[in-house]
Design an enzyme around this catalytic site. Structure first.
Site, mmCIF file in Angstrom:
data_model
loop_
_atom_site.group_PDB
_atom_site.id
_atom_site.type_symbol
_atom_site.label_atom_id
_atom_site.label_comp_id
_atom_site.label_asym_id
_atom_site.label_seq_id
_atom_site.Cartn_x
_atom_site.Cartn_y
_atom_site.Cartn_z
ATOM 1 N N LYS A 64 -12.134 -1.598 7.191
ATOM 2 C CA LYS A 64 -11.404 -2.567 8.008
ATOM 3 C C LYS A 64 -11.757 -2.427 9.487
ATOM 4 O O LYS A 64 -12.120 -3.397 10.127
ATOM 5 C CB LYS A 64 -9.908 -2.412 7.784
ATOM 6 C CG LYS A 64 -9.492 -3.059 6.463
ATOM 7 C CD LYS A 64 -8.534 -2.258 5.653
ATOM 8 C CE LYS A 64 -8.393 -2.879 4.269
ATOM 9 N NZ LYS A 64 -7.659 -2.025 3.349
ATOM 10 N N TRP A 73 0.839 -1.210 0.000
ATOM 11 C CA TRP A 73 0.000 0.000 0.000
ATOM 12 C C TRP A 73 0.866 1.250 0.000
ATOM 13 O O TRP A 73 0.549 2.232 -0.679
ATOM 14 C CB TRP A 73 -0.967 -0.003 1.179
ATOM 15 C CG TRP A 73 -2.057 -1.031 1.041
ATOM 16 C CD1 TRP A 73 -2.289 -2.101 1.842
ATOM 17 C CD2 TRP A 73 -3.069 -1.081 0.020
ATOM 18 N NE1 TRP A 73 -3.371 -2.817 1.384
ATOM 19 C CE2 TRP A 73 -3.868 -2.218 0.274
ATOM 20 C CE3 TRP A 73 -3.376 -0.284 -1.097
ATOM 21 C CZ2 TRP A 73 -4.951 -2.563 -0.540
ATOM 22 C CZ3 TRP A 73 -4.454 -0.630 -1.906
ATOM 23 C CH2 TRP A 73 -5.228 -1.766 -1.617
ATOM 24 N N ASP A 99 -1.453 6.778 6.463
ATOM 25 C CA ASP A 99 -2.496 5.875 6.002
ATOM 26 C C ASP A 99 -2.703 4.868 7.130
ATOM 27 O O ASP A 99 -1.867 4.001 7.368
ATOM 28 C CB ASP A 99 -2.045 5.178 4.717
ATOM 29 C CG ASP A 99 -3.048 4.120 4.244
ATOM 30 O OD1 ASP A 99 -4.088 3.929 4.908
ATOM 31 O OD2 ASP A 99 -2.779 3.487 3.201
HETATM 32 C C1 LIG Z 1 -7.165 -1.519 2.274
HETATM 33 C C2 LIG Z 1 -6.081 -0.512 2.300
HETATM 34 C C3 LIG Z 1 -6.007 0.521 1.353
HETATM 35 C C4 LIG Z 1 -6.978 0.640 0.218
HETATM 36 O O1 LIG Z 1 -8.171 1.136 0.681
HETATM 37 P P1 LIG Z 1 -9.378 1.495 -0.319
HETATM 38 O O2 LIG Z 1 -10.358 2.072 0.652
HETATM 39 O O3 LIG Z 1 -9.816 0.220 -0.959
HETATM 40 O O4 LIG Z 1 -8.890 2.487 -1.296
HETATM 41 C C5 LIG Z 1 -4.991 1.438 1.479
HETATM 42 N N1 LIG Z 1 -4.087 1.361 2.463
HETATM 43 C C6 LIG Z 1 -4.128 0.379 3.379
HETATM 44 C C7 LIG Z 1 -3.097 0.340 4.452
HETATM 45 C C8 LIG Z 1 -5.122 -0.585 3.327
HETATM 46 O O5 LIG Z 1 -5.160 -1.559 4.239
#
Ligand SMILES: *Cc1c(COP(=O)(O)O)cnc(C)c1O
Length: 366
Positions: free
Chosen positions: A202, A108, A178
């Site tokens: 999540k 990511w 993030d």
């Molecule tokens: C799942 C995830 C993403 C992507 O998220 P989306 O909402 O599908 O764009 C980005 N960064 C991390 C760390 C993730 O776990």
């Protein structure tokens, strides 16, 4: 009043969208057709109605209370997922002539880097790619750029199963995180960050809502060519109601925030997560039949990644686990192996069931 279908729920280890707290699902189910006192479904009401504005304001207030968010931060509910933040962050903060620092700790993070490079100058100031992203870099490995526009990090690496135990020290440069896969899994010192963003699916709610916590001085920096929907300022000025938001997602996020509060707040949530993950890692480490892929000091409490002796054995493990009602244990297709995602809402009984299954599987196949 438990719903009749609650008893048919299996153990869901999905990495995302992931489990929601059962009380949240049950309340949403109970109130879906007619919100108490409103007489309409939450799916049917205007985002400009007093009912929805109250829902939104309450969700934001609960999130502020839960995480102790200082007053000089705004809480936004956007769309486009964490992935759109990969673009939105540099489009707002990476002006001409500036450079941004990125810490590459996994797939990511790498995606965030690729998007930022389309916008401006990016320095990758540390990477653990040569170690298969099995660890978090040490502070002394970060080659930070003086005067960088910001430093970007990924607090939990969902695919590789690693997690920062504390944010790095980046001086006065804004730290952008993030936090999609471990937000509110424990206390967070928001004051150490310029921006914290997370796709909700999540740890917070359903997909389609992105929580953005942003320090006020970082709002209003987008240039004139940035599309209005990608400008933090427009969303901050309009309390995330510039256009139609994901009303249902925000509703569920609000219920989840209340549920987190009812657990005793983020300190208590952290203790639960430590206990749950501790049980799984203890089983992984017990004999050597299983092998954890993350280095011990970098292990995630949310995504527990492990391998077995061969890919053939992993296939059997996954098949037998699924048959035993343990779903979603297959690792991300890019890395293989197994991954047990046990976010806040994942119950301890499910961890116990997986540990029992692992013991029995080892007895039969070890
Ligand atoms: C799942 C995830 C993403 C992507 O998220 P989306 O909402 O599908 O764009 C980005 N960064 C991390 C760390 C993730 O776990």
């Amino acid at each position: 009043m438990p719903s009749t279908s609650a008893s048919t729920r299996i153990h869901n280890f999905s990495a995302g969208p992931a489990m929601l707290p059962l009380p949240v699902l049950e309340q949403a189910q109970r109130d879906l057709v007619s919100l108490p006192g409103v007489g309409m479904s939450v799916l049917e009401i205007s985002h400009r109605s007093k009912t929805f504005e109250d829902l939104l304001d309450t969700a934001i207030a609960d999130i502020r209370g839960l995480a102790g968010i200082p007053p000089h931060y705004k809480v936004l509910m956007l769309q486009g997922g964490a992935t759109l933040q990969f673009s939105m962050v540099p489009m707002n903060l990476l002006g001409a002539g500036a450079a941004a620092d990125y810490i590459d700790t996994g797939s990511w993070a790498d995606k965030a880097i690729k998007e930022a490079k389309k916008v401006g100058t990016v320095n990758v100031v540390a990477t653990t790619k040569a170690d298969q992203y099995a660890r978090i870099p040490r502070q002394d490995e970060l080659k930070l750029t003086a005067g960088a526009a910001y430093v970007h990090m990924t607090t939990n690496n969902t695919i590789e199963g690693t997690e920062w135990k504390a944010p790095p020290n980046v001086g006065s440069v804004p730290l952008v995180a993030d936090a999609s896969s471990n937000i509110f899994s424990g206390p967070i010192d928001v004051g150490r960050f310029g921006i914290v963003y997370a796709g909700a699916q999540k740890n917070l709610g359903p997909s389609g809502v992105t929580l953005v916590i942003i320090r006020e001085d970082l709002i209003g920096r987008a240039g004139p060519t940035v599309p209005i929907m990608l400008d933090y300022k427009i969303h901050a000025e309009n309390n995330s109601l510039y256009n139609t938001p994901n009303t249902f997602g925000i509703y569920i996020l609000g219920l989840t925030a209340k549920w987190l509060k009812s657990q005793g707040g983020l300190e208590a949530v952290a203790r639960n997560n430590q206990r749950k993950a501790g049980k799984l890692y203890a089983e992984i480490d017990r004999t050597g039949f299983y092998r954890g892929t993350a280095q011990k000091d970098s292990r995630s409490l949310m995504n527990i990644t492990f391998r077995l002796g061969s890919e053939a054995l992993e296939k059997i493990f996954e098949k037998d686990a699924t048959a035993a009602g343990l779903d979603g244990l297959k690792g991300h297709r890019s890395v293989g192996g197994m991954r047990a995602s046990i976010y806040n809402a994942f119950p301890e009984a499910g961890v116990d069931a997986l540990v029992d299954f692992m013991r029995e599987f080892e007895r039969k196949n070890g």
